[in-house]
Scaffold this motif. Structure first.
Motif, short mmCIF file in Angstrom:
data_model
loop_
_atom_site.label_atom_id
_atom_site.label_comp_id
_atom_site.label_asym_id
_atom_site.label_seq_id
_atom_site.Cartn_x
_atom_site.Cartn_y
_atom_site.Cartn_z
N ARG A 1 0.86 -1.19 0.00
CA ARG A 1 0.00 0.00 0.00
C ARG A 1 0.88 1.22 0.00
O ARG A 1 2.04 1.14 0.35
N HIS B 1 -12.64 -10.33 2.31
CA HIS B 1 -11.96 -10.49 3.59
C HIS B 1 -12.34 -9.33 4.50
O HIS B 1 -12.76 -8.27 4.02
N GLU C 1 -10.68 -6.74 7.40
CA GLU C 1 -9.32 -6.25 7.58
C GLU C 1 -8.76 -6.70 8.94
O GLU C 1 -9.41 -6.52 9.97
N HIS D 1 -14.99 -7.04 2.58
CA HIS D 1 -14.88 -6.27 1.35
C HIS D 1 -13.95 -7.01 0.38
O HIS D 1 -13.17 -7.87 0.78
#
Ligand code: FE2
Length: 350
Positions: free
Chosen positions: A110, A132, A134, A326
């Motif tokens: 990220r 999944h 977070e 999500h």
């Protein structure tokens, strides 16, 4: 469509034409409705008048936001037109208790786009990211997860969501029982030449820092020679939601199982590293393999609960991270979704 009356955030932010009625009633207005017919999530919140400032409104109507969030678990704030990352950050602060969480113990790369605001996962645009929640394998995870669409892709790029309380209910009773009793284990291997290096995952070059992070976070570790590292962590697969008491399917058992990779990739990795040496894989908590058919059954349960919608620029999606998983669909064109996590929570681990 339902119009909800709420406390005003101060007439200075409201269009002139509305000032009189607001001053009289001390109310401002949002419009709420389910985004998609027949789907419980997401629940959409829109301004009922031009020029509303979302951050000011949220600050002054926090209980309204809290009530909607508890009831609907996934809120989509649309047409409020936040201007930049700072507006997003202010909204997150206005609707959260406690600070932002950092992305440590990463599974994907990220970039930071603000103070503890990140891009959503950097992953090839032609690939799907499976559903999944977070941080299920951390000892502390976020109760609230936010996404803000800064740039909508030309095609695709949806962030599908799924209610994991419902996912759990869809699983066969014997599979529920197995995971409730045995929990699950995540095994990761680093620096064998595939996957993220531990230096990126743990955000340090220092092995001692990795070791203390692992100890503090109940992760078993083993240096395999050179720079190579193997970790194991056992976590419950099912958790009780702290606010609703609902049992939720909160784990990465299917996400990190090697059968989730494309057939040719998983075969190549197995041939190269053996099952023990796969970059990541999941097992039942007692170390026994999770059957491919069980992983497929779990995938189907997510699939049946999956809800999908296209992003519009300026959309903010606020998710109850323990209730809602999500994912990401493939896309074409530029796409920038900022993300933030707040309200650290730790349940029983191991
Ligand atoms: Fe994610």
């Amino acid at each position: 469509m339902k119009t909800l009356k709420t406390k005003t955030f101060g007439s200075k932010n409201l269009p002139t034409a509305r000032r009189k009625s607001v001053a009289v009633s001390q109310e401002s207005w949002i419009k709420t409705e389910h985004l998609l017919p027949g789907k419980d999530i997401p629940f959409m919140v829109q301004p009922a008048m031009d020029g509303m400032n979302l951050v000011d409104w949220a600050k002054n109507n926090r209980t309204v936001v809290d009530d909607l969030f508890l009831k609907h678990k996934a809120l989509l704030f649309r047409n409020f037109h936040p201007k930049n990352v700072e507006d997003f950050q202010e909204f997150v602060k206005a609707t959260s208790d406690g600070g932002f969480l950092e992305y440590k113990d990463r599974s994907t790369p990220r970039k930071d786009v603000g103070d503890k605001i990140y891009t959503s996962t950097i992953h090839p645009s032609d690939q799907t990211i499976n559903p999944h929640n977070e941080g299920t394998y951390w000892v502390k995870w976020a109760l609230k997860l936010y996404f803000c669409c800064m740039t909508a892709s030309e095609q695709g790029g949806e962030t599908p969501i799924a209610d994991v309380g419902k996912v759990f209910k869809r699983l066969d009773a014997d599979i529920q029982k197995q995971f409730l009793e045995k929990k699950m284990m995540l095994v990761r291997n680093y620096n064998d030449g595939f996957g993220l290096p531990w230096q990126e995952v743990y955000q340090t070059e220092d092995k001692k820092e990795v070791e203390s992070y692992c100890r503090e976070n109940l992760i078993e570790f083993e240096w395999k020679g050179g720079d190579r590292l193997r970790t194991r962590q056992i976590r419950p697969a099912v958790r009780k939601h702290p606010k609703t008491d609902e049992l939720v399917w909160f784990n990465h058992a299917a996400f990190f199982h090697y059968t989730t990779l494309d057939d040719n990739i998983s075969e190549a990795l197995l041939a190269e590293f053996g099952e023990e040496g796969l970059p990541y894989n999941t097992y039942y908590g007692d170390g026994t393999p999770i059957e491919a058919s069980v992983v497929e059954h779990i995938r189907q349960a997510y699939e049946q609960e999956k809800v999908m919608f296209l992003w519009q620029e300026g959309d903010i999606l606020m998710l109850d991270n323990m209730s809602i998983a999500h994912a990401r669909e493939p896309y074409v064109g530029d796409r920038l979704i900022a993300t933030a996590m707040t309200e650290a929570f730790s349940g029983n681990v191991g």
